[in-house]
Write an enzyme that holds these catalytic residues in place. Structure first.
Site, PDB file in Angstrom:
ATOM      1  N   ASP A 155       0.823  -1.208   0.000  1.00  0.00           N
ATOM      2  CA  ASP A 155       0.000   0.000   0.000  1.00  0.00           C
ATOM      3  C   ASP A 155       0.860   1.262   0.000  1.00  0.00           C
ATOM      4  O   ASP A 155       0.559   2.240  -0.653  1.00  0.00           O
ATOM      5  CB  ASP A 155      -0.912   0.005   1.233  1.00  0.00           C
ATOM      6  CG  ASP A 155      -1.832  -1.205   1.248  1.00  0.00           C
ATOM      7  OD1 ASP A 155      -2.551  -1.381   0.247  1.00  0.00           O
ATOM      8  OD2 ASP A 155      -1.799  -1.978   2.224  1.00  0.00           O
ATOM      9  N   ASN A 187      -7.361   9.754  -3.779  1.00  0.00           N
ATOM     10  CA  ASN A 187      -6.725  11.062  -3.944  1.00  0.00           C
ATOM     11  C   ASN A 187      -5.311  11.050  -4.497  1.00  0.00           C
ATOM     12  O   ASN A 187      -4.956  11.873  -5.304  1.00  0.00           O
ATOM     13  CB  ASN A 187      -6.747  11.817  -2.625  1.00  0.00           C
ATOM     14  CG  ASN A 187      -8.107  12.432  -2.393  1.00  0.00           C
ATOM     15  OD1 ASN A 187      -8.382  13.505  -2.906  1.00  0.00           O
ATOM     16  ND2 ASN A 187      -8.963  11.736  -1.681  1.00  0.00           N
ATOM     17  N   HIS A 221       4.982  12.768  10.502  1.00  0.00           N
ATOM     18  CA  HIS A 221       4.166  13.807   9.855  1.00  0.00           C
ATOM     19  C   HIS A 221       3.699  13.332   8.476  1.00  0.00           C
ATOM     20  O   HIS A 221       2.513  13.414   8.138  1.00  0.00           O
ATOM     21  CB  HIS A 221       4.991  15.094   9.746  1.00  0.00           C
ATOM     22  CG  HIS A 221       4.316  16.211   9.020  1.00  0.00           C
ATOM     23  ND1 HIS A 221       3.693  17.253   9.663  1.00  0.00           N
ATOM     24  CD2 HIS A 221       4.156  16.461   7.691  1.00  0.00           C
ATOM     25  CE1 HIS A 221       3.179  18.093   8.768  1.00  0.00           C
ATOM     26  NE2 HIS A 221       3.456  17.626   7.560  1.00  0.00           N
ATOM     27  N   GLU A 222       4.636  12.808   7.698  1.00  0.00           N
ATOM     28  CA  GLU A 222       4.275  12.345   6.348  1.00  0.00           C
ATOM     29  C   GLU A 222       3.279  11.191   6.397  1.00  0.00           C
ATOM     30  O   GLU A 222       2.353  11.131   5.596  1.00  0.00           O
ATOM     31  CB  GLU A 222       5.532  11.915   5.575  1.00  0.00           C
ATOM     32  CG  GLU A 222       6.512  13.041   5.283  1.00  0.00           C
ATOM     33  CD  GLU A 222       5.881  14.243   4.600  1.00  0.00           C
ATOM     34  OE1 GLU A 222       4.961  14.066   3.780  1.00  0.00           O
ATOM     35  OE2 GLU A 222       6.296  15.374   4.907  1.00  0.00           O
ATOM     36  N   HIS A 225      -0.144  12.339   6.575  1.00  0.00           N
ATOM     37  CA  HIS A 225      -0.724  12.641   5.258  1.00  0.00           C
ATOM     38  C   HIS A 225      -1.117  11.345   4.555  1.00  0.00           C
ATOM     39  O   HIS A 225      -2.175  11.241   3.949  1.00  0.00           O
ATOM     40  CB  HIS A 225       0.265  13.392   4.376  1.00  0.00           C
ATOM     41  CG  HIS A 225       0.555  14.799   4.809  1.00  0.00           C
ATOM     42  ND1 HIS A 225      -0.436  15.687   5.170  1.00  0.00           N
ATOM     43  CD2 HIS A 225       1.727  15.484   4.924  1.00  0.00           C
ATOM     44  CE1 HIS A 225       0.111  16.856   5.491  1.00  0.00           C
ATOM     45  NE2 HIS A 225       1.431  16.760   5.360  1.00  0.00           N
ATOM     46  N   HIS A 231      -3.091  19.317   6.932  1.00  0.00           N
ATOM     47  CA  HIS A 231      -2.409  20.020   8.021  1.00  0.00           C
ATOM     48  C   HIS A 231      -3.385  20.458   9.101  1.00  0.00           C
ATOM     49  O   HIS A 231      -4.565  20.664   8.848  1.00  0.00           O
ATOM     50  CB  HIS A 231      -1.638  21.221   7.468  1.00  0.00           C
ATOM     51  CG  HIS A 231      -0.379  20.790   6.780  1.00  0.00           C
ATOM     52  ND1 HIS A 231       0.138  21.426   5.683  1.00  0.00           N
ATOM     53  CD2 HIS A 231       0.466  19.764   7.055  1.00  0.00           C
ATOM     54  CE1 HIS A 231       1.257  20.817   5.306  1.00  0.00           C
ATOM     55  NE2 HIS A 231       1.470  19.791   6.116  1.00  0.00           N
ATOM     56  N   MET A 239       0.834  17.500  12.917  1.00  0.00           N
ATOM     57  CA  MET A 239       0.421  17.868  11.573  1.00  0.00           C
ATOM     58  C   MET A 239       0.403  19.374  11.340  1.00  0.00           C
ATOM     59  O   MET A 239      -0.071  19.844  10.311  1.00  0.00           O
ATOM     60  CB  MET A 239      -0.949  17.247  11.245  1.00  0.00           C
ATOM     61  CG  MET A 239      -0.959  15.725  11.216  1.00  0.00           C
ATOM     62  SD  MET A 239       0.433  14.996  10.314  1.00  0.00           S
ATOM     63  CE  MET A 239       0.055  15.531   8.635  1.00  0.00           C
TER      64      MET A 239
HETATM   65  N1  TQI Z   1       6.591  18.867   2.908  1.00  0.00           N
HETATM   66  C1  TQI Z   1       5.256  19.199   2.836  1.00  0.00           C
HETATM   67  C2  TQI Z   1       4.518  18.479   3.997  1.00  0.00           C
HETATM   68  O1  TQI Z   1       4.494  17.261   4.063  1.00  0.00           O
HETATM   69  C3  TQI Z   1       4.579  18.875   1.533  1.00  0.00           C
HETATM   70  C4  TQI Z   1       3.221  19.421   1.648  1.00  0.00           C
HETATM   71  C5  TQI Z   1       2.867  20.717   1.697  1.00  0.00           C
HETATM   72  C6  TQI Z   1       2.058  18.666   1.800  1.00  0.00           C
HETATM   73  N2  TQI Z   1       1.495  20.798   1.848  1.00  0.00           N
HETATM   74  C7  TQI Z   1       0.999  19.571   1.932  1.00  0.00           C
HETATM   75  C8  TQI Z   1       1.811  17.317   1.838  1.00  0.00           C
HETATM   76  C9  TQI Z   1      -0.310  19.139   2.127  1.00  0.00           C
HETATM   77  C10 TQI Z   1       0.524  16.881   2.013  1.00  0.00           C
HETATM   78  C11 TQI Z   1      -0.527  17.796   2.191  1.00  0.00           C
HETATM   79  O2  TQI Z   1       3.957  19.208   4.806  1.00  0.00           O
HETATM   80  S1  TQI Z   1       7.558  19.691   3.879  1.00  0.00           S
HETATM   81  C12 TQI Z   1       6.972  19.504   7.790  1.00  0.00           C
HETATM   82  C13 TQI Z   1       6.608  20.406   8.902  1.00  0.00           C
HETATM   83  C14 TQI Z   1       7.380  19.131   5.500  1.00  0.00           C
HETATM   84  C15 TQI Z   1       7.035  19.988   6.518  1.00  0.00           C
HETATM   85  O3  TQI Z   1       8.800  19.208   3.428  1.00  0.00           O
HETATM   86  O4  TQI Z   1       7.347  21.087   3.868  1.00  0.00           O
HETATM   87  C16 TQI Z   1       7.241  18.180   8.051  1.00  0.00           C
HETATM   88  C17 TQI Z   1       7.643  17.827   5.754  1.00  0.00           C
HETATM   89  F1  TQI Z   1       5.408  20.172   9.339  1.00  0.00           F
HETATM   90  F2  TQI Z   1       7.407  20.264   9.924  1.00  0.00           F
HETATM   91  F3  TQI Z   1       6.692  21.626   8.495  1.00  0.00           F
HETATM   92  C18 TQI Z   1       7.555  17.333   7.031  1.00  0.00           C
HETATM   93 CL1  TQI Z   1       7.207  17.554   9.648  1.00  0.00          CL
HETATM   94 ZN    ZN Z   2       2.698  18.241   5.847  1.00  0.00          ZN
END
Ligand code: TQI
Ligand code: ZN
Length: 274
Positions: A155, A187, A221-222, A225, A231, A239
């Site tokens: 998955d 999605n 965090h990822e 998603h 967020h 998140m």
């Molecule tokens: N990457 C973004 C994130 O995962 C990519 C992204 C932006 C996204 N908007 C989104 C993904 C909406 C899904 C839905 O948020 S990032 C953080 C945090 C990022 C940021 O590289 O900016 C973390 C990755 F929250 F710390 F700012 C991990 Cl933990």
């Molecule tokens: Zn994110």
């Protein structure tokens, strides 16, 4: 999530000239307002199918948000706005929660594997932190994650990559975007559930030296998603959209978010004390 009524299918003239709306039309408007968060129980008691005070308040709030004249009555401009295609996300979140969700897996047991490891972390460290990051979610909602390295079809595919890496979102070198994940089907399309980490980041798996980006935090965090959370507006939530150092736990808002999609962990499987 329920789909709001589609007002583009209701003849506007009918609604506006028939000397008032029918109970059914009012009900449809109420469902629309409720879907987008304008009508909530905390704003007053609602009489279904009746243009009551709560409905009028919700209409005012809606008009205000959309820059329409705030009359509290359903006029042509308001109906036209409601008839337009729009994003399905709520405009106004319920009090006390700041999470929002996109889609959910229609099963509780998910599998994952690694397609490409990091040049900066060992495979063992990576696998350990990924398992811990998944556990944070599995402990709070009815989902289980199994490492399936020998399976062709899992998955959630996990990989490290730099720059252009075969999807529409190339990585950007050190800092900036750290990683990205794809929401659950439908999605994310063919990439649904997959997570990519930018291997140009200075990843670390150890706390304490205050250096680098904590891989476990970003993975958790990822994966949020990848299980369908967008967020959160709650500062302190995992998140929340900015990274301010290691956070290897879920905040109450993250828990509320994952439980809204999957419910609490099912009793039968949380007997891991055996
Ligand atoms: N990457 C973004 C994130 O995962 C990519 C992204 C932006 C996204 N908007 C989104 C993904 C909406 C899904 C839905 O948020 S990032 C953080 C945090 C990022 C940021 O590289 O900016 C973390 C990755 F929250 F710390 F700012 C991990 Cl933990
Ligand atoms: Zn994110």
């Amino acid at each position: 999530m329920t789909t709001p009524p589609n007002f583009s299918q209701i003849p506007l003239d009918d609604m506006l000239t028939s000397g008032g709306m029918s109970g059914e039309q009012i009900h449809d408007i109420q469902s629309y307002l409720r879907h987008y968060g304008y009508l909530q129980d905390r704003f007053g008691t609602l009489h279904d199918g009746e243009f009551d005070e709560a409905t009028e308040k919700a209409v005012r709030l809606y008009q205000c948000c959309f820059g329409l004249p705030v009359s509290g009555v359903i006029d042509e401009a308001t109906l036209c706005e409601m008839a337009k295609p729009r994003c399905g996300f709520v405009d106004i979140l319920p009090a006390g929660s700041a999470f929002s969700t996109v889609s959910r897996w229609e099963k509780s047991n998910l599998t994952y594997k690694f397609n490409r490891f990091s040049s900066k972390l060992t495979e063992a460290e990576t696998a350990r932190d990924v398992a811990s990051a998944f556990s944070l979610w599995a402990e709070q909602c009815d989902l289980r994650f199994a490492f399936a390295p020998d399976s062709d079809e899992v998955d959630m595919d996990i990989e490290f990559a730099v720059g252009e890496h075969g999807d529409e979102s190339p990585f950007d070198g050190s800092s900036g975007v750290l990683a990205h994940a794809y929401f659950p089907p439908p999605n994310g399309g063919p990439l649904a559930g997959d997570t990519h980490f930018d291997d140009d980041e200075n990843w670390t798996t150890s706390l304490g030296n205050n250096q680098g980006i904590d891989f476990l935090t970003v993975a958790a965090h990822e994966f949020g998603h990848a299980i369908g959370l967008a967020h959160s507006r709650q500062r302190g939530a995992l998140m929340f959209p900015s990274y301010s150092g290691p956070q290897r736990f879920l905040a109450p808002d993250d828990i509320a978010g994952c439980q809204s999609l999957y419910g609490p962990p099912s009793a039968t499987t949380s007997t891991d004390c055996a």
